[in-house]
Design an enzyme around this catalytic site. Sequence first.
Site: not given
Length: 277
Positions: A85-87, A73, A122, A69, A83, A236-237
């Site tokens: 994220n891939v998971r 800013h 987009h 992720s 932002h 998690g951390r």
Amino acid sequence: MTADGHAWEEDKWEREQGGGGCSRVFADGPFIEKAGVNFSHVFGDQLPASATANRPELVGCSWEAFGVSTVIHPQNPYVPTAHANVRFFVAEKDAAEPVWWFGGGYDLTPYYGFDEDCKHWHSTAKNACDAFSKELYERLKNNCDDYFYLPHRKEPRGVGGLFFDDFNELGFDDSFAFLKSIGDSFVPAYMPIFDRRKETPFGDRERNFQLYRRGRYVEFNLVHDRGTLFGLQSDGRTESILMSLPPLVRWQYSWMPEEGSAEAELYDRYLVRQDWI
């Protein structure tokens, strides 16, 4: 190196219950106030409640998760926060076949809106989807609009992008290729906007509005974001989980933008669900 030419601070970590990761963060560059990239590979014997809320059949499963992720800013209020994220998730129970899926996407949070920025963002997202299916962009764009919404404020967090979860409909190889396509498209989607706006002159008014609107970002991440909840519930951390939060923010009681102002335009024109392309 970052877009500012600054080096990242790297922080490798291990999770007592299994796995670990690497967080890379920097702050106070000339154009980026704070940015971070997280990589994690974690596993456990019991999925947390946030992961089984919509899939009760997975209660009691062992699990393994990989994720990357990033959040940016910017210093300049005319540059939007971004932002991505891939998971990948896999869950197993007894002798049953493993259940796996991909998830991720990206979204854009402007403080001052520009049509050309929204259209570029987009259009790039759509191009990343179209090679796999012409219907994916519209579906994942709608998912993003639904997900990045603050019901307690009755407003979206930004102008959206793509969001998907439980994604395995193309089979493993093509679903993984799709995930990579989304990840690879993030920089081409964001950097032209960043470069176009990063030196726009601004003053205290714009800066204060940026800090006020960052409050919405914090509210969403702490109250509604499933990734934040999963990270905290799975022990998690914390520093890495909350890395996405901006370094400075302000809340002002019952503030309203001046009618006809650029700040009001954000609400009236850009924080409205719509088709940008």
